[in-house]
Design an enzyme around this catalytic site. Structure first.
Site, mmCIF file in Angstrom:
data_model
loop_
_atom_site.group_PDB
_atom_site.id
_atom_site.type_symbol
_atom_site.label_atom_id
_atom_site.label_comp_id
_atom_site.label_asym_id
_atom_site.label_seq_id
_atom_site.Cartn_x
_atom_site.Cartn_y
_atom_site.Cartn_z
ATOM 1 N N ASP A 125 -8.700 -4.279 -6.595
ATOM 2 C CA ASP A 125 -8.133 -3.402 -5.569
ATOM 3 C C ASP A 125 -8.361 -1.929 -5.916
ATOM 4 O O ASP A 125 -7.970 -1.453 -6.978
ATOM 5 C CB ASP A 125 -6.641 -3.703 -5.464
ATOM 6 C CG ASP A 125 -5.964 -2.929 -4.341
ATOM 7 O OD1 ASP A 125 -6.622 -2.100 -3.696
ATOM 8 O OD2 ASP A 125 -4.769 -3.161 -4.120
ATOM 9 N N SER A 148 0.841 -1.197 0.000
ATOM 10 C CA SER A 148 0.000 0.000 0.000
ATOM 11 C C SER A 148 0.879 1.251 0.000
ATOM 12 O O SER A 148 1.709 1.419 -0.896
ATOM 13 C CB SER A 148 -0.951 -0.032 1.201
ATOM 14 O OG SER A 148 -1.886 1.010 1.150
#
Length: 580
Positions: A404, A352
């Site tokens: 995602d 991330s």
């Protein structure tokens, strides 16, 4: 409006009741049956929760600009004003809107200590939000209805059979497949380090029943003296979790930093003897400071010596990478590591925010360490300009799972999502309550996507029903945001934000087959090399958040790695049988 004001007046007796209930429950002199006390306590807690969430919702959703924004959007161009007056009007409205957003952000971040860096970040993020929301007045129910319609429309398109040419173009050669299998095995190994960087929250999340007992047993141990640990880890929970997740020993860690401020994120440096690598693992988003770093999404130039492919980068993530770069180089951390293991290679990993930071850090260190490799798991989509993204294909591998959201998150993609929501909501001729109710059923229980009309197929506007939860058709009383749908010059105008891309070569992992039952975990994954154009649009799905979670990424990589190893063992047995 009268219903809204009436409901607002009812909050006063609710607030008084909540206060009286809290006082009564806390009074130890009151003796009643336990059942009665528990019921009243539950009611009081529910009342306070409703009040708090209502206040937060009003603060976030309510627009203090009121008619000023509408005046700015609809009338400032058409009014016959002198240019100086128009310019002053635009400046005042923009300045007011920026201050409003800045106050909202300060309120949401009231629990953290704020310094000069925070104030600069608040202003930068406020300007970004002001620019994004300046040309629309969508209410939350509009956004929810739009997302519901987009999800069902997207599922319809995915269920359509693909063209044979499209299937053929995804058929990989054996050489590419071998390269993919090697990278998947490496990614599965290094994802453990990226997940371990989250410390005890990740370890407790993945081991909810045994983590606390195991960590309590580790907290009394003495800290190692040969590792440099900075930041707060008073009870050794973070370090103990990292040790258990990675399986390394105390002596394998060169430096561990739990220091966390805006633009300054935790990381650790360790020796990986299995792969003969010095691993720099950067933590992802886990605090308010990290969120502010994520939201500082302005572009800035990245200029490095001896690197021809300079370009735009994400401002907040670049500052975080520069912080770690200064620590690694100026504090001699990498020199210490390579003194211990001079033959090892350098590998930088992160998930991330950590994946984005690791990618930019790898660009900064590339000239000093030509054999460097970087594995970025679920990095933010709006990270690098096209020239830099192409440059990183030689030494960075990005791993994305499914739909995602973060991997598709960039300002141009957000602008595109806003236009799609406005268009599909404005063109739908069904009442909003039907869309929301049917959408909730579809998201929870699945089924076939509903066949909601998305065009005004010549029907009379007077024929549309007007139930309690539905507004008048959005096409009847158009706000400025809907008027832009008919403005071709607006749609064809150059983008407001430069397009940024994912780093390096991209491995896209998708579910091949899965059961829709809640209790089933029978999921099979397939992986293939992908390109940045696949992630140029935000996909709406219940898994758009869960596909980003580190445990899901690690599970998918482990599944693919185990499948590859089992295939190799099967082939080996077949070869041995043929020889015999």
């Amino acid at each position: 409006a009268s219903l809204l004001y009436t409901r607002l007046l009812l909050y006063f007796p609710e607030f008084i009741w909540a206060v009286v209930g809290a006082v009564w429950v806390s009074d130890s002199s009151v003796h009643c049956e336990k059942t009665v006390i528990n019921v009243i306590m539950g009611t009081v807690i529910a009342s306070w929760v409703i009040i708090i969430f209502t206040i937060i919702g009003v603060v976030i959703v309510f627009d203090p600009l009121g008619g000023k924004k509408t005046f700015y959007l609809t009338n400032s161009v058409s009014r016959n004003l002198e240019s100086s007056q128009s310019g002053q009007l635009l400046y005042n409205v923009k300045n007011t809107a920026t201050r409003v957003w800045e106050k909202r952000i300060r309120l949401l971040c009231c629990c953290i200590v704020q310094d000069d860096d925070h104030r600069v970040a608040f202003t930068s993020i406020a300007e970004l939000f002001r620019a994004y929301f300046s040309d629309t007045d969508l209410v939350p129910s509009d956004i929810a209805a739009g997302l519901t319609l987009l999800h069902q429309e997207q599922d319809k398109m995915e269920s359509c059979p693909k063209e044979p040419e499209e299937v053929l173009c995804h058929s990989p050669s054996s050489l590419v497949t071998d390269d993919l299998d090697i990278e998947l095995e490496n990614a599965a190994h290094y994802m453990l380090f990226a997940a371990a960087a989250y410390g005890w929250p990740y370890y407790v999340y993945t081991n909810p029943f045994t983590a606390l007992c195991k960590l309590n047993g580790d907290c009394c141990r003495n800290r190692p003296t040969d590792s440099d640990i900075t930041g707060s880890d008073r009870h050794n929970f973070h370090f103990g979790s990292i040790l258990r997740i990675t399986g390394l020993q105390y002596r394998d860690f060169i430096h561990i930093s739990f220091h966390n401020k805006i633009y300054e994120i935790p990381f650790f440096v360790a020796l990986d003897h299995k792969k003969e690598a010095i691993v720099v693992a950067v933590r992802g988003t886990l605090s308010f400071e990290d969120i502010l770093t994520d939201l500082s999404a302005d572009c800035e130039d990245l200029t490095l010596e001896d690197v021809l492919e300079n370009g735009f980068v994400h401002k907040g993530i670049t500052q975080a990478a520069n912080y770690i770069y200064q620590k690694l180089i100026n504090d001699g951390i990498l020199n210490q590591a390579f003194t211990i293991a001079p033959e090892y290679k350098l590998v930088i990993v992160g998930h991330s925010l950590g994946g984005g930071t690791a990618s930019i850090l790898a660009i900064m260190l590339r000239n000093s360490f030509p054999t460097l490799r970087c594995y970025a798991f679920s990095p933010p989509g709006g990270l690098l300009s096209k020239s830099l993204a192409d440059y990183t294909k030689h030494f960075i591998v990005s791993v994305i799972v499914g739909k995602d959201l973060v991997a598709r998150l960039s300002m141009p993609n957000m602008e595109d999502l806003k236009r799609r929501i406005v268009r599909i909501v404005a063109n739908c001729n069904r009442p909003k309550y039907q869309i929301l109710l049917r959408g909730c059923w579809y998201e929870v229980f699945g089924g076939d996507p509903d066949d909601f009309p998305t065009e005004l197929d010549g029907r009379n506007q007077d024929a549309l029903t007007q139930p309690l939860l539905a507004e008048e058709s959005l096409m009847v009383h158009r706000s400025p945001s809907y008027n832009t749908l008919d403005d071709e010059s607006h749609l064809n105008s150059p983008p407001q934000y430069p397009r940024l891309y994912l780093p390096g070569k991209i491995i896209h992992i998708v579910e091949e087959s899965s059961s829709r039952r809640w209790c089933s975990s029978d999921i099979k994954y397939t992986a293939r090399w992908s390109n940045e154009t696949v992630f140029s649009s935000i996909l709406i799905s219940p898994k758009m958040i869960t596909d980003h979670m580190p445990d899901v990424v690690l599970k998918a990589l482990n599944s693919l790695s185990q499948e590859h190893r089992s295939c190799i063992s099967c082939q080996t047995r077949e070869c041995n049988t043929n020889v015999v």
